[in-house]
Design a protein around this motif. Structure first.
Motif, PDB file in Angstrom:
ATOM      1  N   MET A   1     -44.871 -78.750 -75.714  1.00 34.58           N
ATOM      2  CA  MET A   1     -44.793 -77.709 -74.685  1.00 34.58           C
ATOM      3  C   MET A   1     -44.434 -78.347 -73.342  1.00 34.58           C
ATOM      4  O   MET A   1     -44.984 -79.384 -72.966  1.00 34.58           O
ATOM      5  N   THR A   2     -43.480 -77.738 -72.619  1.00 37.12           N
ATOM      6  CA  THR A   2     -43.024 -78.279 -71.345  1.00 37.12           C
ATOM      7  C   THR A   2     -44.130 -78.210 -70.301  1.00 37.12           C
ATOM      8  O   THR A   2     -44.785 -77.180 -70.139  1.00 37.12           O
ATOM      9  N   ARG A   3     -44.334 -79.334 -69.597  1.00 33.51           N
ATOM     10  CA  ARG A   3     -45.307 -79.312 -68.503  1.00 33.51           C
ATOM     11  C   ARG A   3     -44.682 -78.578 -67.320  1.00 33.51           C
ATOM     12  O   ARG A   3     -43.613 -78.948 -66.836  1.00 33.51           O
ATOM     13  N   LEU A   4     -45.354 -77.559 -66.850  1.00 35.57           N
ATOM     14  CA  LEU A   4     -44.823 -76.725 -65.777  1.00 35.57           C
ATOM     15  C   LEU A   4     -45.166 -77.306 -64.410  1.00 35.57           C
ATOM     16  O   LEU A   4     -46.197 -77.970 -64.249  1.00 35.57           O
ATOM     17  N   PRO A   5     -44.310 -77.059 -63.409  1.00 42.18           N
ATOM     18  CA  PRO A   5     -44.721 -77.352 -62.041  1.00 42.18           C
ATOM     19  C   PRO A   5     -45.777 -76.341 -61.601  1.00 42.18           C
ATOM     20  O   PRO A   5     -46.073 -75.379 -62.319  1.00 42.18           O
ATOM     21  N   THR A   6     -46.346 -76.556 -60.443  1.00 47.42           N
ATOM     22  CA  THR A   6     -47.136 -75.518 -59.790  1.00 47.42           C
ATOM     23  C   THR A   6     -46.346 -75.033 -58.584  1.00 47.42           C
ATOM     24  O   THR A   6     -45.453 -75.731 -58.093  1.00 47.42           O
ATOM     25  N   LEU A   7     -46.663 -73.842 -58.107  1.00 49.47           N
ATOM     26  CA  LEU A   7     -45.897 -73.236 -57.017  1.00 49.47           C
ATOM     27  C   LEU A   7     -46.813 -72.763 -55.898  1.00 49.47           C
ATOM     28  O   LEU A   7     -47.919 -72.278 -56.163  1.00 49.47           O
TER      29      LEU A   7
END
Length: 261
Positions: free
Chosen positions: A1-7
Motif C-alpha cells: 500500500m502506498t504511503r500517503l503524504p499528509t496535508l
C-alpha cells in the motif's frame, strides 16, 4: 500500500464552496494528483474539545452548516460521504497509546472545515471520512505530538488532513472583495512560515507565537493554525514540507496548502 503524504489545507471562508478563486480551482485538481486513499481523517479547526482529542464515530455523518449569514445556496450544499468509524476507532487507539484521554461522538457530522475542501477534492463523496478534534488550551507542541501518534495511519491507506487557515483574523475583515490587496502583516507571516517549514525548523515553528512576525495579529486565537501541526506530526520525524499552493482571499486569509512527506 502506498504511503500517503499528509496535508494542511487552508479552507478560508465557507464561500470557498461556491465562489470561484485560485484556491478553489487548486483544490478541485488536488484530489486527482494524489494516490487514492481508502479513508480520510480530518483534524478541523472547527471541532475543539477540552481535556483531550475526540473522534467522530458515526457511519453516516451529516453535513454541518456551522456558519451564519451566508447565501441560501451555501446551506443547500451537502457532502454525503460515508463515515469511517473503524478508522476513527483506530485513531483513538493510537492516541490512547500515546497517552491521550480520547473522547468519541456517535452523532457528530462533518463541519465545514472538512466538507468544504473535500467536496472540491473528492466531489463524488465516495471516500469514507472521519474527524478528529483539536484540543483547546493545547498549543503547537501538543498538536504536533497528537499528529505523531497518528503517523501509522499513513501506512494503512488513510489520508490525514489538517484543515485550518494559514492566517485567520476575521476582526480585520472589513467587507473587502475576494481579490483585495494583501497587507504586509499577512504576507510577512506567510513568508516566515514558508521559510521555517521549507528549512525544517521545527523548534522555531513550535515557537511561532514568539518568533514569527505578526503572529498574534494573524492568529488572535490558535485553532486555525493548530491543524498544520497535526499534519506535520503525522508525517513523521523527518517530515519534508512542500508548499503546493499559495493565494489570498479578502486580503487577510492566506490560502496556503502544504504537503508533508
Amino acid at each position: 500500500m502506498t504511503r500517503l503524504p499528509t496535508l494542511f489545507l487552508s479552507h478560508g471562508s465557507p464561500m470557498l464552496a461556491i465562489d470561484d478563486s485560485p484556491a478553489r480551482r487548486f483544490l478541485q485538481n488536488l484530489g486527482k494528483q494524489l494516490p487514492r486513499p481508502r479513508a480520510i481523517l480530518v483534524a478541523s479547526a472547527h471541532w475543539e474539545t477540552m481535556g483531550g482529542p475526540a473522534v467522530g464515530l458515526t457511519a453516516q455523518p451529516q453535513t454541518i452548516h456551522d456558519f451564519g449569514g451566508f447565501p441560501a445556496a451555501l446551506y443547500a450544499l451537502q457532502y454525503p460521504a460515508p463515515g469511517a468509524p473503524e478508522v476513527a476507532a483506530r485513531a483513538a487507539e493510537l492516541l490512547k497509546q500515546a497517552g491521550w484521554t480520547v473522547g468519541g461522538s456517535e452523532t457528530r457530522g462533518l463541519d465545514h472545515g472538512a466538507w468544504v475542501p473535500l467536496r472540491l477534492m473528492y466531489p463524488e463523496a465516495d471516500i469514507p471520512v472521519a474527524q478528529v478534534s483539536v484540543v483547546r488550551g493545547v498549543g503547537p507542541d501538543g498538536h504536533e505530538k497528537l499528529g505523531r501518534a497518528l503517523a501509522g495511519l499513513r501506512e494503512e491507506g488513510v489520508l490525514v488532513i489538517g484543515s485550518g487557515s494559514l492566517t485567520h483574523n476575521l476582526y480585520e475583515f472589513r467587507g473587502q472583495g475576494i481579490d483585495a490587496p494583501v497587507p504586509a502583516w499577512v504576507s510577512e507571516f506567510g513568508d516566515w512560515m514558508l521559510a521555517a517549514l521549507s528549512d525544517g525548523r521545527r523548534e522555531a515553528l513550535l515557537d511561532y507565537r514568539k518568533q514569527a512576525p505578526h503572529a498574534a495579529r494573524n492568529h488572535p486565537t490558535e485553532e486555525h493554525l493548530l491543524p498544520l501541526f497535526v499534519a506535520l506530526g503525522a508525517a513523521g520525524e523527518n517530515a519534508q514540507a512542500q508548499r503546493l499552493h499559495s493565494s489570498h482571499e479578502y486580503g487577510v486569509l492566506a490560502m496556503d496548502v502544504y504537503a508533508f512527506s
